[in-house]
Design an enzyme around this catalytic site. Structure first.
Site, PDB file in Angstrom:
ATOM      1  N   GLU A  23     -69.268  -0.584 -28.862  1.00  0.00           N
ATOM      2  CA  GLU A  23     -69.663   0.003 -27.572  1.00  0.00           C
ATOM      3  C   GLU A  23     -70.889   0.903 -27.746  1.00  0.00           C
ATOM      4  O   GLU A  23     -71.786   0.925 -26.899  1.00  0.00           O
ATOM      5  CB  GLU A  23     -68.477   0.791 -27.003  1.00  0.00           C
ATOM      6  CG  GLU A  23     -68.732   1.540 -25.704  1.00  0.00           C
ATOM      7  CD  GLU A  23     -68.767   0.655 -24.483  1.00  0.00           C
ATOM      8  OE1 GLU A  23     -69.641  -0.239 -24.437  1.00  0.00           O
ATOM      9  OE2 GLU A  23     -67.955   0.846 -23.566  1.00  0.00           O
ATOM     10  N   THR A  48     -76.636   1.406 -19.351  1.00  0.00           N
ATOM     11  CA  THR A  48     -75.823   2.615 -19.516  1.00  0.00           C
ATOM     12  C   THR A  48     -76.633   3.725 -20.188  1.00  0.00           C
ATOM     13  O   THR A  48     -76.575   4.888 -19.777  1.00  0.00           O
ATOM     14  CB  THR A  48     -74.561   2.297 -20.343  1.00  0.00           C
ATOM     15  OG1 THR A  48     -73.790   1.350 -19.610  1.00  0.00           O
ATOM     16  CG2 THR A  48     -73.717   3.533 -20.583  1.00  0.00           C
TER      17      THR A  48
HETATM   18  N1  HSE Z   1     -68.479   6.757 -19.082  1.00  0.00           N
HETATM   19  C1  HSE Z   1     -69.571   5.860 -19.285  1.00  0.00           C
HETATM   20  C2  HSE Z   1     -70.740   6.306 -18.447  1.00  0.00           C
HETATM   21  C3  HSE Z   1     -69.147   4.486 -18.885  1.00  0.00           C
HETATM   22  O1  HSE Z   1     -70.527   6.532 -17.255  1.00  0.00           O
HETATM   23  O2  HSE Z   1     -71.850   6.454 -18.955  1.00  0.00           O
HETATM   24  C4  HSE Z   1     -70.225   3.450 -19.040  1.00  0.00           C
HETATM   25  O3  HSE Z   1     -70.187   2.883 -20.304  1.00  0.00           O
END
Ligand code: HSE
Length: 306
Positions: free
Chosen positions: A128, A181
């Site tokens: 990830e 992201t």
């Molecule tokens: N918690 C993460 C974000 C989820 O909002 O950046 C996305 O991978």
């Protein structure tokens, strides 16, 4: 057993007030992966369908999490990984998490389950991190465990499974634009006002209580994001229009799914979830932006063998 086929589900992270710690699992969308044990040592990605992703294990999310587990266990065999990707990368419904948990879950099954789900999730964090440039597990944990999960701590990794009511459905619209992201994280402030933090942790605590007690009214009052949404909603065209109509159509709450661009709602019952779907569709139909909409019961089982 030398080969296994698995379904690795899409997930919604953050769930309005739980940035980086809360997530839930979907059951109508996900990737299929085939993991094969081979004599030749190493991790080999041999097939990718659906999207254009790297075949080099070190550059592929599924490959990096597989290598993390492989290097820790040092088994006397190798693995081939086939990825049939249905979750579009950059869609905000846990595309990288599905790949990251899929490889380690499959390998673990073929090796007779040397690791538990938390340990597997810890390997998957490495994959990830390749995609989001940060170690977080709020998509990985619900993909692995199913239902709603709370990542109490990343290091050491601690995951809590949160109970939920039976008739909870998500409706999710995915506008066909890509938000990385890493970029959606880069625009967030490093410091936040104490008053916003107080609002957020009050909502977060009450959302967890609402899930435990199947209290829909409290859920509705808690699904608000005082911290992240003001920044990220600007990246999603028509976000405020969608939010207005879905709440009118009966959604319990609406927010950005993960880092976007998908927008999620939680709903009591399939009928409301479908009404919300129509309302979302109505907003986006006139925009010229392509979109997908998913209606899904919350998947209580998570990743599974097909
Ligand atoms: N918690 C993460 C974000 C989820 O909002 O950046 C996305 O991978």
């Amino acid at each position: 057993m030398n080969e296994i086929k698995i379904f690795s589900p899409a997930t919604v992270a953050n769930v309005a007030c739980g940035f980086d710690v809360l997530g839930f699992c979907l059951d109508s969308v996900g990737d299929v992966m085939v993991i094969r044990k081979i004599d030749k040592r190493g991790i080999y990605i041999t097939k990718i369908e659906g999207f254009d992703l790297p075949y080099e294990a070190e550059l592929n999310v599924a490959g990096v999490s597989a290598l993390a587990m492989y290097d820790a266990l040092k088994p006397d065999c190798g693995f081939e990984i086939e990825i049939y990707k249905n979750i579009k990368p950059g869609s905000g419904i846990g595309s990288s998490a599905a790949s990251a948990v899929g490889s380690v879950f499959g390998m673990n099954e073929l090796l007779g389950r040397p690791y538990n789900k938390t340990q597997l999730t810890a390997f998957a964090i490495k994959g990830e991190a390749l995609a989001s440039k940060c170690e977080h597990a709020d998509n990985l944990a619900p993909a692995m465990f199913g239902g709603f999960t709370l990542v109490k701590s990343v290091n050491p990794l601690e995951i809590l499974e949160i109970p939920m009511p039976d008739d909870l459905y998500a409706t999710i619209i995915h506008p066909q634009i890509e938000i990385k992201t890493s970029e959606a994280r880069a625009i967030l402030p490093k410091d936040i006002p104490l008053s916003d933090a107080i609002t957020q942790w009050a909502n977060f605590g009450s959302l967890i209580h609402a899930l435990h007690t199947s209290n829909y009214e409290l859920m509705q009052k808690s699904l608000h994001d005082a911290i992240i949404e003001p920044y990220r909603s600007k990246l999603i065209p028509y976000y405020n229009d969608v939010k207005t109509v879905v709440l009118k159509a009966g959604a319990l709450g609406c927010g950005i799914s993960g880092s976007g661009p998908s927008i999620f709602t939680l709903n009591k019952g399939i009928e409301t979830a479908n009404n919300v779907k129509d309302a979302m569709k109505h907003v986006y139909s006139n925009t010229g932006i392509d979109f997908d909409i998913h209606v899904s019961k919350i998947n209580s089982g998570g990743i599974k063998i097909l």
